[in-house]
Design a protein around this motif. Structure first.
Motif, PDB file in Angstrom:
ATOM      1  N   ILE A 322       0.826  -1.200   0.000  1.00 45.43           N
ATOM      2  CA  ILE A 322       0.000   0.000   0.000  1.00 45.43           C
ATOM      3  C   ILE A 322       0.861   1.251   0.000  1.00 45.43           C
ATOM      4  N   PRO A 323       0.927   1.965  -1.124  1.00 43.91           N
ATOM      5  CA  PRO A 323       1.701   3.206  -1.183  1.00 43.91           C
ATOM      6  C   PRO A 323       0.968   4.314  -0.437  1.00 43.91           C
ATOM      7  N   GLU A 324       1.656   5.444  -0.245  1.00 42.85           N
ATOM      8  CA  GLU A 324       0.944   6.526   0.437  1.00 42.85           C
ATOM      9  C   GLU A 324      -0.015   7.198  -0.538  1.00 42.85           C
ATOM     10  N   ARG A 325      -0.839   8.034   0.007  1.00 46.56           N
ATOM     11  CA  ARG A 325      -2.028   8.527  -0.650  1.00 46.56           C
ATOM     12  C   ARG A 325      -1.840   9.018  -2.098  1.00 46.56           C
ATOM     13  N   ALA A 326      -0.949  10.001  -2.286  1.00 47.59           N
ATOM     14  CA  ALA A 326      -0.783  10.602  -3.611  1.00 47.59           C
ATOM     15  C   ALA A 326      -0.186   9.599  -4.588  1.00 47.59           C
ATOM     16  N   ALA A 327       0.749   8.787  -4.094  1.00 46.80           N
ATOM     17  CA  ALA A 327       1.379   7.795  -4.966  1.00 46.80           C
ATOM     18  C   ALA A 327       0.360   6.756  -5.420  1.00 46.80           C
ATOM     19  N   ILE A 370      -5.645  -0.174  16.573  1.00 48.58           N
ATOM     20  CA  ILE A 370      -5.988  -1.530  16.176  1.00 48.58           C
ATOM     21  C   ILE A 370      -5.033  -2.533  16.819  1.00 48.58           C
ATOM     22  N   ALA A 371      -3.781  -2.080  17.047  1.00 53.63           N
ATOM     23  CA  ALA A 371      -2.796  -2.962  17.663  1.00 53.63           C
ATOM     24  C   ALA A 371      -3.265  -3.413  19.048  1.00 53.63           C
ATOM     25  N   ASP A 372      -3.965  -2.507  19.767  1.00 51.80           N
ATOM     26  CA  ASP A 372      -4.451  -2.874  21.094  1.00 51.80           C
ATOM     27  C   ASP A 372      -5.516  -3.968  21.039  1.00 51.80           C
ATOM     28  N   LEU A 373      -6.213  -4.022  19.924  1.00 50.17           N
ATOM     29  CA  LEU A 373      -7.306  -5.001  19.792  1.00 50.17           C
ATOM     30  C   LEU A 373      -6.799  -6.430  19.894  1.00 50.17           C
ATOM     31  N   ALA A 395      -5.453  -8.272   5.197  1.00 50.95           N
ATOM     32  CA  ALA A 395      -4.247  -7.492   5.477  1.00 50.95           C
ATOM     33  C   ALA A 395      -4.254  -7.014   6.916  1.00 50.95           C
ATOM     34  N   LEU A 396      -5.398  -6.526   7.352  1.00 49.93           N
ATOM     35  CA  LEU A 396      -5.554  -6.007   8.703  1.00 49.93           C
ATOM     36  C   LEU A 396      -5.312  -7.108   9.730  1.00 49.93           C
ATOM     37  N   ARG A 397      -5.920  -8.233   9.499  1.00 47.84           N
ATOM     38  CA  ARG A 397      -5.827  -9.365  10.413  1.00 47.84           C
ATOM     39  C   ARG A 397      -4.365  -9.820  10.534  1.00 47.84           C
ATOM     40  N   ASP A 398      -3.709  -9.924   9.363  1.00 51.45           N
ATOM     41  CA  ASP A 398      -2.329 -10.413   9.372  1.00 51.45           C
ATOM     42  C   ASP A 398      -1.384  -9.390   9.982  1.00 51.45           C
ATOM     43  N   ALA A 399      -1.607  -8.091   9.668  1.00 41.16           N
ATOM     44  CA  ALA A 399      -0.691  -7.054  10.150  1.00 41.16           C
ATOM     45  C   ALA A 399      -0.695  -6.974  11.676  1.00 41.16           C
ATOM     46  N   TYR A 400      -1.884  -7.164  12.265  1.00 40.23           N
ATOM     47  CA  TYR A 400      -1.977  -6.984  13.721  1.00 40.23           C
ATOM     48  C   TYR A 400      -2.163  -8.283  14.479  1.00 40.23           C
ATOM     49  N   GLY A 401      -2.313  -9.368  13.767  1.00 43.88           N
ATOM     50  CA  GLY A 401      -2.563 -10.648  14.441  1.00 43.88           C
ATOM     51  C   GLY A 401      -3.884 -10.651  15.190  1.00 43.88           C
ATOM     52  N   LEU A 444     -10.352   3.632  15.592  1.00 41.55           N
ATOM     53  CA  LEU A 444      -9.060   3.186  16.110  1.00 41.55           C
ATOM     54  C   LEU A 444      -7.968   3.496  15.100  1.00 41.55           C
ATOM     55  N   ASP A 445      -6.835   3.957  15.608  1.00 43.44           N
ATOM     56  CA  ASP A 445      -5.708   4.274  14.715  1.00 43.44           C
ATOM     57  C   ASP A 445      -5.190   3.013  14.032  1.00 43.44           C
ATOM     58  N   ASP A 446      -4.540   3.263  12.905  1.00 46.43           N
ATOM     59  CA  ASP A 446      -3.971   2.159  12.122  1.00 46.43           C
ATOM     60  C   ASP A 446      -2.468   2.425  11.979  1.00 46.43           C
ATOM     61  N   PRO A 447      -1.659   2.228  13.053  1.00 46.80           N
ATOM     62  CA  PRO A 447      -0.249   2.626  13.025  1.00 46.80           C
ATOM     63  C   PRO A 447       0.557   1.883  11.959  1.00 46.80           C
ATOM     64  N   ARG A 448       0.151   0.694  11.580  1.00 48.06           N
ATOM     65  CA  ARG A 448       0.926  -0.056  10.580  1.00 48.06           C
ATOM     66  C   ARG A 448       0.427   0.197   9.164  1.00 48.06           C
ATOM     67  N   ALA A 449      -0.510   1.108   9.014  1.00 46.33           N
ATOM     68  CA  ALA A 449      -1.051   1.478   7.695  1.00 46.33           C
ATOM     69  C   ALA A 449      -1.471   0.255   6.881  1.00 46.33           C
ATOM     70  N   ALA A 450      -2.249  -0.614   7.532  1.00 42.24           N
ATOM     71  CA  ALA A 450      -2.731  -1.810   6.839  1.00 42.24           C
ATOM     72  C   ALA A 450      -3.930  -1.474   5.949  1.00 42.24           C
TER      73      ALA A 450
END
Lengths: 521, 267
Positions: A322-327, A370-373, A395-401, A444-450
């Protein structure tokens, strides 16, 4: 007492919806009967063929109508591509054709079964008498067997008619306008007047057609010319209505598409208003499935609709990084161009998937991101009908377990209230939905940008790529809708009162866009 | 024109079986029916009477033996065309319930390709011939008629294509005695007037004795006896004697029961 404006709006749409509904139903019924009737005649004396035929028809009947209709879209898309490659001809796999084919298939069982049963039920003495007076096989069929089986066959046709008219309301998601449009859009925008209106209209239509067929059946059985004539005239009138070019039918102009949630209805209405204000005709195709709508745009069945960058990136083009927004937008433009689709502009807001939960509960559990979840595996989560099947969820599930006790699918508009009431702990909501604030939920924040960015973008079909008139009509919207405005618009649309129809909210939204433009000058 | 020296219908060693076990519905029957003859077939249920009639109309084909109509083997004839030249009155009429009286009668000439005007004329003539009321009955449907009227229509339908042979399966069986009497006498008059060959199945020995030139007795698929009423009444065969003795015994019992009644003075 004044008339609820939603009722007025519903009535205004009636000629289009009813005409389309009738057209698709009657065509499907005629096709279904035209296929099943000869099949029944051919199979009735062959036990194996008969068993197979009735078996297959019964199985088709058990497939939920919505699924059957949805299956025909990819099937026809494939067939169309195949025809293009082999014969150089293509046809639209969108709307009318898949709806007619699926409904025709759906209508076959009662006609098949009743034709066979009706012919089986004839007194064998009469068959012997028919042979005895010197009738050939064909004469026996047309002069004795069919006339005697007619009441049973007509009963089958009546059953098929009622089924088809009812099931045709489910053809909205594959792009066929029907009375189901009221029900789908009403359900999404909590416009119960629309839902009830759509149900009542479909029920009345089914009763009318059933009544006309009953009249014909009675006329035939009782040898009553008057009833026969009345029924036939009624049917003829319906067919005339269906074919009459004067009635609002697929009017030309631009086709504006919308997916199945509130924001999409509002934005489609907004685009349609702008295009009409530019002096062009518009047809709305609302309530389309996520995967149907992009394919329909590429095929030219839809000219313009609003999609979201992250959705296209992960779901349509299957990217995992996942690239950043403009990219992402820049890369997406290239991908779209390769597919023949033009990115006409960005509206200015983002409608991202966001995990949200009630503020108090999040505080109590010490959950901020989300990491706290991941530390609370016993929670439940709810998402819309597609979320858990989308790559974002994986992606979300895998990134944060992440591990949840249960995953629930829900009507999107009801998720927020369900979370507030504690029925579920976490929801995968939409960041542009005003209900997040309304029910005091926190995202909830998404610190890993999943989760990718989901900028709302206007997409144009291949044949509208260079259409300057269309671009000019839509240009005032580009970058003018911020997230607060969209949230408020969505909240208004979900309010379920007289001014909450997509059209009314779109007009309000346009007012805000103009205010903002004026303030900036 | 049929050969006048040949019998109208001839069964030659005809056998027909319906079950695989080999039980015959009709076993080795030989019988010739002369032109102009009125032959009744009597016998118990399952004796093979209806099968014999169906064989004659080629509604079924024999397993063995030959059926001839006017001397011609029916196997060599087109069954549909052949049936159009024969009139059949089915058990309980078997009128087509979705057709009016006129259409039921007109069906046979219409199938044979007779012109519409001629068909109409024949319908009128037959309605009169079977003693129905043209104005009252013409446009009615079978369910609107009495049992006797229905059988009259059935006879009309059988006669409409001017057949020389008429096959009747218990035509008057389900009727009340008065209607039955009137109808059967009317039919015999038609049989004579139109010079028909008639084969009629009946359960009623009295009816067979009164109407027939000759009677065939079927028993368990076989032809037990055939002869004029007088010949059969004097038969020494125990079954035949028992069968034809029945009406006379009934008369004797009735006379004992009702001493004041004098038979046969009315009409």
């Amino acid at each position: 007492m004044t008339l609820d404006p939603r009722l007025g709006e519903a009535l205004q749409l009636l000629p289009d919806y009813l005409g389309s509904h009738l057209r698709v139903s009657l065509t499907a019924l005629a096709l279904g009967a035209a296929i099943s009737f000869p099949l029944a005649l051919a199979a009735r004396r062959r036990p194996l063929a008969r068993a197979i035929l009735l078996g297959v028809a019964s199985v088709v009947q058990t497939v939920p109508g919505l699924a059957l209709l949805a299956l025909f879209y990819p099937l026809l898309l494939f067939a169309s591509a195949l025809a293009m490659r082999t014969a150089g001809v293509s046809f639209s796999a969108f709307g009318f054709l898949p709806a007619v084919l699926a409904l025709a298939l759906y209508s076959m069982l009662p006609v098949l079964r009743n034709t066979i049963t009706g012919l089986d039920g004839i007194d064998p003495q009469l068959i012997e008498a028919a042979r005895g007076v010197g009738m050939t096989r064909r004469q026996r069929l047309t002069m004795v067997e069919l006339p005697l089986a007619l009441p049973v066959i007509m009963a089958g046709l009546r059953t098929a008619a009622v089924w088809v008219i009812g099931t045709a309301t489910l053809s909205t998601p594959i792009g066929q306008t029907s009375l189901g449009n009221y029900i789908f859009s009403g359900l999404q925008t909590q416009n119960w007047v629309f839902v009830l209106f759509g149900c009542a209209a479909a029920a009345i239509l089914a009763l009318v057609v059933d009544g006309l067929l009953a009249l014909i059946a009675h006329g035939l059985r009782r040898h009553s010319r008057a009833r026969l004539l009345l029924g036939a005239c009624g049917c003829l009138a319906l067919i005339t209505v269906v074919l009459a070019p004067a009635l609002p039918r697929p009017h030309g102009g631009y086709v504006v598409g919308a997916k199945t949630f509130t924001e999409q209805y509002v934005l489609a209405a907004l685009l349609a208003d702008r295009i009409e204000a530019g002096g062009h005709g518009v047809t709305l195709r609302e309530g389309l499935g996520s995967s149907v709508i992009f394919a329909a745009l590429r095929a030219g069945d839809v000219d313009v609709y609003v999609d979201y960058s992250g959705t296209l990136w992960t779901n349509t083009f299957h990217h995992r990084e996942i690239p950043e927004r403009a990219a992402l937008i820049a890369a997406l433009k290239d991908e779209l161009k390769a597919a023949g689709v033009t990115l006409g502009g960005e509206l200015g807001f983002e409608n991202a998937y966001a995990l949200a939960m009630p503020r108090q509960r999040a505080d109590a559990l010490g959950i901020r991101s989300i990491a706290d979840l991941a530390r609370h595996p016993g929670l439940t989560i709810a998402g819309d009908y597609e979320f858990f099947a989308r790559p974002e969820w994986a992606a979300l599930r895998d990134a944060y377990g992440l591990a949840f006790r249960s995953l629930r699918q829900m009507q999107p508009d009801f998720m927020y209230a369900a979370a507030a009431a504690g029925e579920v702990d976490v929801i995968a909501g939409y960041s542009s939905d005003g209900q997040i604030a309304q029910y005091d939920l926190v995202t909830l924040d998404d610190p890993r940008a999943a989760i990718p960015p989901y900028d709302a973008v206007v997409l144009l079909s291949p044949r509208r790529a260079g259409d300057q008139a269309l671009r000019a009509a839509l240009a005032p919207l580009n970058g003018r809708i911020d997230i607060e405005t969209m949230r408020e618009a969505n909240l208004r649309a979900a309010r379920g009162d007289a001014d909450s129809s997509p059209g009314a909210v779109a007009r309000w939204l346009w007012g805000r866009v103009r205010e903002k433009a004026a303030a900036r000058q | 024109m049929p050969d006048p020296t040949q019998p109208a219908i001839a069964f030659e060693n005809v056998t027909k079986s319906f079950d695989r076990a080999g039980g015959s519905a009709v076993a080795d029957v030989s019988l010739a029916i002369r032109r102009g003859e009125f032959l009744s077939i009597v016998g118990g249920s399952g004796a093979g009477k209806t099968t014999l009639l169906r064989l004659a109309a080629r509604l079924i084909a024999p397993d063995r033996g030959t059926v001839r109509i006017d001397g011609a083997d029916v196997r060599a004839l087109d069954p549909v065309a052949m049936r159009r030249t024969i009139g059949i009155v089915f058990q309980s009429g078997a009128l087509f319930p979705h057709m009016s009286v006129a259409d039921n009668i007109g069906i046979t000439p219409r199938l044979a390709g007779v012109r519409a005007a001629e068909v109409t004329a024949r319908i009128d003539r037959l309605i009169e011939l079977v003693r129905l009321d043209g104005r009252r009955h013409r446009a009615r449907f079978p369910h609107e008629l009495s049992g006797g009227e229905r059988q009259r229509v059935a006879v009309g339908r059988a006669l409409a294509n001017t057949p020389s042979i008429v096959l009747m399966d218990e035509p008057f069986g389900a009727l009340d005695p008065l209607t039955r009497d009137a109808l059967s006498e009317d039919y015999v008059a038609l049989h004579r007037g139109l010079e028909l060959t008639t084969v009629m199945i009946t359960h009623d020995i009295t009816e067979a004795l009164l109407l027939s030139d000759r009677i065939a007795v079927m028993q368990a698929g076989r032809l037990a006896a055939a002869g004029t009423p007088a010949e059969l009444a004097g038969s020494v065969d125990p079954y035949v004697a028992e069968l034809f003795g029945t009406p006379l015994r009934q008369i004797a019992r009735l006379a004992a029961l009702l001493p004041g009644a004098t038979p046969g003075v009315q009409r």
